[in-house]
Design an enzyme around this catalytic site. Structure first.
Site, PDB file in Angstrom:
ATOM      1  N   HIS A   1       0.839  -1.207   0.000  1.00  0.00           N
ATOM      2  CA  HIS A   1       0.000   0.000   0.000  1.00  0.00           C
ATOM      3  C   HIS A   1       0.870   1.253   0.000  1.00  0.00           C
ATOM      4  CE1 HIS A   1      -3.376   2.619   1.423  1.00  0.00           C
ATOM      5  NE2 HIS A   1      -2.371   3.255   2.019  1.00  0.00           N
ATOM      6  N   GLU A   2       1.879   1.293   0.860  1.00  0.00           N
ATOM      7  CA  GLU A   2       2.731   2.480   0.957  1.00  0.00           C
ATOM      8  C   GLU A   2       3.566   2.670  -0.306  1.00  0.00           C
ATOM      9  OE1 GLU A   2       2.187   4.567   3.158  1.00  0.00           O
ATOM     10  OE2 GLU A   2       0.941   3.292   4.426  1.00  0.00           O
TER      11      GLU A   2
ATOM     12  N   HIS B   1       1.591   4.330  -2.918  1.00  0.00           N
ATOM     13  CA  HIS B   1       1.584   5.798  -2.762  1.00  0.00           C
ATOM     14  C   HIS B   1       2.806   6.413  -3.454  1.00  0.00           C
ATOM     15  CE1 HIS B   1      -1.848   6.764  -0.328  1.00  0.00           C
ATOM     16  NE2 HIS B   1      -1.510   5.969   0.668  1.00  0.00           N
TER      17      HIS B   1
ATOM     18  N   GLU C   1      -6.299   6.956  -1.084  1.00  0.00           N
ATOM     19  CA  GLU C   1      -6.212   5.779  -0.220  1.00  0.00           C
ATOM     20  C   GLU C   1      -6.795   4.552  -0.916  1.00  0.00           C
ATOM     21  OE1 GLU C   1      -4.648   5.279   2.707  1.00  0.00           O
ATOM     22  OE2 GLU C   1      -3.872   7.293   2.344  1.00  0.00           O
TER      23      GLU C   1
END
Length: 285
Positions: free
Chosen positions: A129-130, A133, A204
């Site tokens: 997930h990070e 980003h 997100e």
């Protein structure tokens, strides 16, 4: 694609509010943007150092944290970006965030709380997930949004002071201008904040999709469920609320009165979307 389109439309709406404000205020939009740009440029180029320092994050090498380094390296390879640096924040609050203006200056930070709570597979989902980003340049997007929203708030503050000192009160030929000015002072900053938070929520969702792509949606879904419970038990007591959007879940555990004023989508909705992805064979590894 849909998440990107929504982000573009929201940014266009935010830009439209800024342009309308400048028309009302009879100034060139560039003036407001330049004023708002200066502090956000500083934040953009120094965000990694500022955020890491504010949370006492410590950059660790591979010998200190071999497991997390291996996970970051594997996920970064799948995403096609250079391996980010790894930092650890000494706090029982289970959470993680990414910072840095681009993939060459990126840092993935995890807390000691998340390292103690999650399995290696769940941790991989969070790291994915990070890294999503980082891959999608979300630091850059959030900086641009902050500049536009900041310019709108700046104009609203200027207009408020102008109204206090008589700006627009002599415009008897067009009372709608005065009414419009009052409405702008009240509504424009609220609208800018709502749109800024809406963009944050869309990013997100997009990062969750990337996390499913670079790892496994079930890993991330299970991690989010654990993190939601973990943060409720060990919320972050010291920190800057302005950095709330950077974390994978809200670390301060303040429930918003309205979903519109939340930087994160509801965790239940995120998990539901991830489990739907898990039924799609292309996300399973």
């Amino acid at each position: 694609m849909l998440a990107t389109l929504k982000t573009v439309l929201l940014m266009a709406l935010l830009t439209g509010i800024l342009y309308g404000a400048c028309m009302l205020f009879h100034i060139h939009p560039l003036i407001a943007i330049i004023i708002a740009l200066i502090p956000n440029l500083i934040a953009y180029f120094l965000s990694d150092k500022i955020v890491l320092m504010s949370y006492g994050a410590r950059i660790v090498d591979e010998s200190e944290a071999p497991t997390i380094h291996r996970i970051v390296e594997n996920v970064a390879r799948r995403a096609g970006i250079p391996k980010p640096k790894v930092a650890i924040v000494d706090t029982p609050t289970p959470n993680a965030f990414a910072t840095g203006r681009d993939s060459k200056h990126a840092v993935v930070a995890v807390t000691t709380g998340i390292l103690n709570l999650l399995t290696p597979q769940e941790l991989e989902g969070v790291i994915a997930h990070e890294i999503s980003h980082i891959k999608h340049r979300d630091i850059l997007i959030s900086s641009i949004v902050a500049v536009i929203a900041g310019a709108i708030v700046y104009l609203a503050n200027m207009l408020q002071w102008g109204l206090l000192f008589g700006f627009g009160r002599d415009d008897e030929d067009n009372p709608l201008t005065f009414i419009g000015s009052i409405l702008f002072v009240i509504l424009a900053p609220i609208a800018a904040t709502i749109i800024q938070f809406a963009i944050s929520r869309q990013r997100e969702f997009y990062a969750d999709e990337g996390g499913a792509k670079y790892s496994n949606p079930v890993y991330l879904a299970n991690a989010l469920a654990k993190l939601e419970r973990g943060v409720s038990l060990y919320p972050l007591e010291h920190g800057n609320p302005a950095t709330e959007h950077m974390f994978i879940v809200n670390p301060f555990k303040r429930e918003s009165l309205l979903k519109l004023f939340s930087t994160h989508p509801p965790t239940e909705e995120r998990i539901e979307r991830l489990m739907e992805m898990a039924r799609n064979p292309r996300y399973l590894k």
